[in-house]
Write a protein that holds these residues in place. Structure first.
Motif, PDB file in Angstrom:
ATOM      1  N   GLY A  35      -0.399  -5.985  -2.718  1.00  0.00           N
ATOM      2  CA  GLY A  35       0.751  -5.308  -3.116  1.00  0.00           C
ATOM      3  C   GLY A  35       0.661  -4.929  -4.400  1.00  0.00           C
ATOM      4  O   GLY A  35      -0.013  -5.427  -5.082  1.00  0.00           O
ATOM      5  N   TRP A  36       1.603  -3.863  -4.888  1.00  0.00           N
ATOM      6  CA  TRP A  36       1.961  -3.641  -6.190  1.00  0.00           C
ATOM      7  C   TRP A  36       3.388  -3.726  -6.276  1.00  0.00           C
ATOM      8  O   TRP A  36       4.079  -3.543  -5.419  1.00  0.00           O
ATOM      9  N   PHE A  37       3.676  -4.286  -7.466  1.00  0.00           N
ATOM     10  CA  PHE A  37       4.887  -4.815  -7.821  1.00  0.00           C
ATOM     11  C   PHE A  37       5.061  -4.103  -9.242  1.00  0.00           C
ATOM     12  O   PHE A  37       4.112  -3.549  -9.973  1.00  0.00           O
ATOM     13  N   ARG A  38       6.424  -3.830  -9.808  1.00  0.00           N
ATOM     14  CA  ARG A  38       6.563  -3.303 -11.184  1.00  0.00           C
ATOM     15  C   ARG A  38       7.727  -4.003 -11.696  1.00  0.00           C
ATOM     16  O   ARG A  38       8.651  -4.389 -11.061  1.00  0.00           O
ATOM     17  N   GLN A  39       8.014  -4.122 -13.405  1.00  0.00           N
ATOM     18  CA  GLN A  39       8.920  -4.542 -13.719  1.00  0.00           C
ATOM     19  C   GLN A  39       9.276  -3.716 -15.178  1.00  0.00           C
ATOM     20  O   GLN A  39       8.631  -3.531 -15.999  1.00  0.00           O
ATOM     21  N   ALA A  40      10.471  -3.262 -14.995  1.00  0.00           N
ATOM     22  CA  ALA A  40      10.885  -2.585 -16.229  1.00  0.00           C
ATOM     23  C   ALA A  40      11.725  -3.492 -17.319  1.00  0.00           C
ATOM     24  O   ALA A  40      11.904  -4.609 -16.898  1.00  0.00           O
ATOM     25  N   PRO A  41      11.652  -3.071 -18.419  1.00  0.00           N
ATOM     26  CA  PRO A  41      12.616  -3.857 -19.329  1.00  0.00           C
ATOM     27  C   PRO A  41      13.770  -4.231 -19.202  1.00  0.00           C
ATOM     28  O   PRO A  41      14.710  -3.519 -18.579  1.00  0.00           O
ATOM     29  N   LYS A  43      14.718  -5.645 -16.301  1.00  0.00           N
ATOM     30  CA  LYS A  43      15.028  -5.808 -14.974  1.00  0.00           C
ATOM     31  C   LYS A  43      14.195  -6.993 -14.419  1.00  0.00           C
ATOM     32  O   LYS A  43      13.084  -7.255 -14.971  1.00  0.00           O
ATOM     33  N   GLU A  44      14.534  -7.082 -13.058  1.00  0.00           N
ATOM     34  CA  GLU A  44      13.515  -8.223 -12.187  1.00  0.00           C
ATOM     35  C   GLU A  44      12.334  -7.272 -11.642  1.00  0.00           C
ATOM     36  O   GLU A  44      12.398  -6.032 -11.696  1.00  0.00           O
ATOM     37  N   ARG A  45      11.249  -8.152 -11.399  1.00  0.00           N
ATOM     38  CA  ARG A  45      10.218  -7.465 -10.670  1.00  0.00           C
ATOM     39  C   ARG A  45      10.654  -7.122  -9.492  1.00  0.00           C
ATOM     40  O   ARG A  45      11.189  -7.805  -8.579  1.00  0.00           O
ATOM     41  N   GLU A  46      10.068  -5.884  -9.077  1.00  0.00           N
ATOM     42  CA  GLU A  46      10.319  -5.338  -8.017  1.00  0.00           C
ATOM     43  C   GLU A  46       9.243  -4.881  -7.178  1.00  0.00           C
ATOM     44  O   GLU A  46       8.188  -4.406  -7.622  1.00  0.00           O
ATOM     45  N   PHE A  47       9.395  -4.803  -5.893  1.00  0.00           N
ATOM     46  CA  PHE A  47       8.108  -4.330  -4.807  1.00  0.00           C
ATOM     47  C   PHE A  47       7.899  -2.834  -5.084  1.00  0.00           C
ATOM     48  O   PHE A  47       9.249  -2.014  -5.056  1.00  0.00           O
ATOM     49  N   VAL A  48       6.751  -2.208  -4.848  1.00  0.00           N
ATOM     50  CA  VAL A  48       6.512  -0.948  -5.118  1.00  0.00           C
ATOM     51  C   VAL A  48       5.787  -0.630  -3.411  1.00  0.00           C
ATOM     52  O   VAL A  48       6.223   0.325  -2.748  1.00  0.00           O
ATOM     53  N   ALA A  49       4.588  -1.265  -3.403  1.00  0.00           N
ATOM     54  CA  ALA A  49       3.867  -0.873  -2.007  1.00  0.00           C
ATOM     55  C   ALA A  49       3.025  -1.977  -1.678  1.00  0.00           C
ATOM     56  O   ALA A  49       2.850  -2.834  -2.491  1.00  0.00           O
ATOM     57  N   ALA A  50       2.935  -2.059  -0.356  1.00  0.00           N
ATOM     58  CA  ALA A  50       1.884  -3.022   0.091  1.00  0.00           C
ATOM     59  C   ALA A  50       0.870  -2.459   1.102  1.00  0.00           C
ATOM     60  O   ALA A  50       1.225  -1.400   1.816  1.00  0.00           O
ATOM     61  N   ILE A  51      -0.050  -3.456   1.440  1.00  0.00           N
ATOM     62  CA  ILE A  51      -1.147  -2.883   2.310  1.00  0.00           C
ATOM     63  C   ILE A  51      -1.872  -3.901   2.951  1.00  0.00           C
ATOM     64  O   ILE A  51      -1.942  -5.155   2.434  1.00  0.00           O
ATOM     65  N   SER A  52      -2.255  -3.858   4.382  1.00  0.00           N
ATOM     66  CA  SER A  52      -2.722  -4.924   4.955  1.00  0.00           C
ATOM     67  C   SER A  52      -3.970  -4.941   4.724  1.00  0.00           C
ATOM     68  O   SER A  52      -4.768  -4.393   4.107  1.00  0.00           O
ATOM     69  N   LEU A  53      -4.705  -6.073   5.596  1.00  0.00           N
ATOM     70  CA  LEU A  53      -6.151  -6.673   5.326  1.00  0.00           C
ATOM     71  C   LEU A  53      -7.146  -5.418   5.341  1.00  0.00           C
ATOM     72  O   LEU A  53      -7.844  -5.226   4.320  1.00  0.00           O
ATOM     73  N   ARG A  54      -7.055  -4.542   6.374  1.00  0.00           N
ATOM     74  CA  ARG A  54      -8.058  -3.428   6.550  1.00  0.00           C
ATOM     75  C   ARG A  54      -7.259  -2.051   6.508  1.00  0.00           C
ATOM     76  O   ARG A  54      -7.917  -1.142   6.975  1.00  0.00           O
ATOM     77  N   ALA A  55      -6.313  -2.031   5.828  1.00  0.00           N
ATOM     78  CA  ALA A  55      -5.449  -0.689   5.428  1.00  0.00           C
ATOM     79  C   ALA A  55      -5.156  -0.275   6.653  1.00  0.00           C
ATOM     80  O   ALA A  55      -4.680   1.251   6.469  1.00  0.00           O
ATOM     81  N   GLY A  56      -4.751  -0.882   7.637  1.00  0.00           N
ATOM     82  CA  GLY A  56      -4.133  -0.478   9.006  1.00  0.00           C
ATOM     83  C   GLY A  56      -2.657   0.022   8.632  1.00  0.00           C
ATOM     84  O   GLY A  56      -2.196   0.751   9.425  1.00  0.00           O
ATOM     85  N   ARG A  57      -2.122  -0.851   7.837  1.00  0.00           N
ATOM     86  CA  ARG A  57      -0.524  -0.701   7.548  1.00  0.00           C
ATOM     87  C   ARG A  57      -0.477  -0.556   6.233  1.00  0.00           C
ATOM     88  O   ARG A  57      -0.851  -1.315   5.286  1.00  0.00           O
ATOM     89  N   THR A  58       0.680   0.074   5.859  1.00  0.00           N
ATOM     90  CA  THR A  58       1.084   0.280   4.500  1.00  0.00           C
ATOM     91  C   THR A  58       2.571   0.287   4.504  1.00  0.00           C
ATOM     92  O   THR A  58       3.131   0.806   5.475  1.00  0.00           O
ATOM     93  N   TYR A  59       3.087   0.156   3.414  1.00  0.00           N
ATOM     94  CA  TYR A  59       4.488   0.077   3.139  1.00  0.00           C
ATOM     95  C   TYR A  59       5.080   0.327   1.901  1.00  0.00           C
ATOM     96  O   TYR A  59       4.581  -0.115   0.816  1.00  0.00           O
ATOM     97  N   TYR A  60       6.184   1.097   1.862  1.00  0.00           N
ATOM     98  CA  TYR A  60       6.653   1.450   0.356  1.00  0.00           C
ATOM     99  C   TYR A  60       8.419   1.257   0.211  1.00  0.00           C
ATOM    100  O   TYR A  60       8.968   1.304   1.239  1.00  0.00           O
ATOM    101  N   THR A  61       8.479   1.106  -1.243  1.00  0.00           N
ATOM    102  CA  THR A  61       9.797   0.927  -1.366  1.00  0.00           C
ATOM    103  C   THR A  61      10.252   2.530  -1.265  1.00  0.00           C
ATOM    104  O   THR A  61       9.722   3.354  -1.461  1.00  0.00           O
ATOM    105  N   ASP A  62      11.706   2.685  -0.960  1.00  0.00           N
ATOM    106  CA  ASP A  62      12.092   4.055  -0.697  1.00  0.00           C
ATOM    107  C   ASP A  62      12.248   4.954  -2.001  1.00  0.00           C
ATOM    108  O   ASP A  62      11.794   6.149  -1.754  1.00  0.00           O
ATOM    109  N   SER A  63      12.225   4.552  -3.266  1.00  0.00           N
ATOM    110  CA  SER A  63      12.072   5.413  -4.412  1.00  0.00           C
ATOM    111  C   SER A  63      10.690   5.830  -4.592  1.00  0.00           C
ATOM    112  O   SER A  63      10.698   6.938  -5.395  1.00  0.00           O
ATOM    113  N   VAL A  64       9.554   5.408  -4.127  1.00  0.00           N
ATOM    114  CA  VAL A  64       8.341   6.069  -4.172  1.00  0.00           C
ATOM    115  C   VAL A  64       7.762   6.732  -2.969  1.00  0.00           C
ATOM    116  O   VAL A  64       6.526   7.269  -3.186  1.00  0.00           O
ATOM    117  N   LYS A  65       8.411   6.549  -1.870  1.00  0.00           N
ATOM    118  CA  LYS A  65       7.516   7.184  -0.572  1.00  0.00           C
ATOM    119  C   LYS A  65       7.524   8.746  -1.033  1.00  0.00           C
ATOM    120  O   LYS A  65       8.452   9.312  -1.452  1.00  0.00           O
TER     121      LYS A  65
END
Length: 126
Positions: A35-41, A43-65
């Motif tokens: 997964g990728w996360f980010r943290q702005a000054p 602010k709390e660390r937040e989720f950005v994107a994630a990917i499964s073992l063999r890239a079969g599934r991905t998931y994004y936070t709404d603001s980056v879709k």
């Protein structure tokens, strides 16, 4: 010992692109959900994107879709985050995270991840 090392951050103008990379060493990368996360000054660390073992599934936070794409290359033990149409509100330290998994599950909760990189700064100017 598992190590994650991010690279590719920098200073860009709004509308430009960056590609972040995360190199993973230590164990069998193909057994990791990532997964990728980010943290702005201030602010709390937040989720950005994630990917499964063999890239079969991905998931994004709404603001980056539609703007960000997560991918992985198991042969290179690496995960990537392609960021297009960057906005000033994307400015943050970006972290790569991983955890052992034996299924196609993806994780957006930072508490589910066991391994973290040191972060790479992304700054988007207006």
């Amino acid at each position: 010992q598992v190590q994650l090392v991010e690279s590719g951050g920098g200073l860009v103008q709004a509308g430009e692109s960056l590609r972040l990379s995360c190199a993973v060493s230590g164990r069998t990368f193909s057994n990791y959900a990532m997964g990728w996360f980010r943290q702005a000054p201030g602010k709390e660390r937040e989720f950005v994107a994630a990917i499964s073992l063999r890239a079969g599934r991905t998931y994004y936070t709404d603001s980056v879709k539609g703007r960000f794409t997560i991918s992985r290359d198991n042969a290179k033990n690496s995960v990537y985050l392609q960021m297009n149409s960057l906005k000033p509100e994307d400015t943050a330290v970006y972290y790569c995270a991983g955890r052992t998994s034996y299924s196609g599950v993806i994780y957006h909760d930072l508490k589910k991840y066991d391994y973290w990189g040191q972060g790479t700064q992304v700054t988007v100017s207006s």
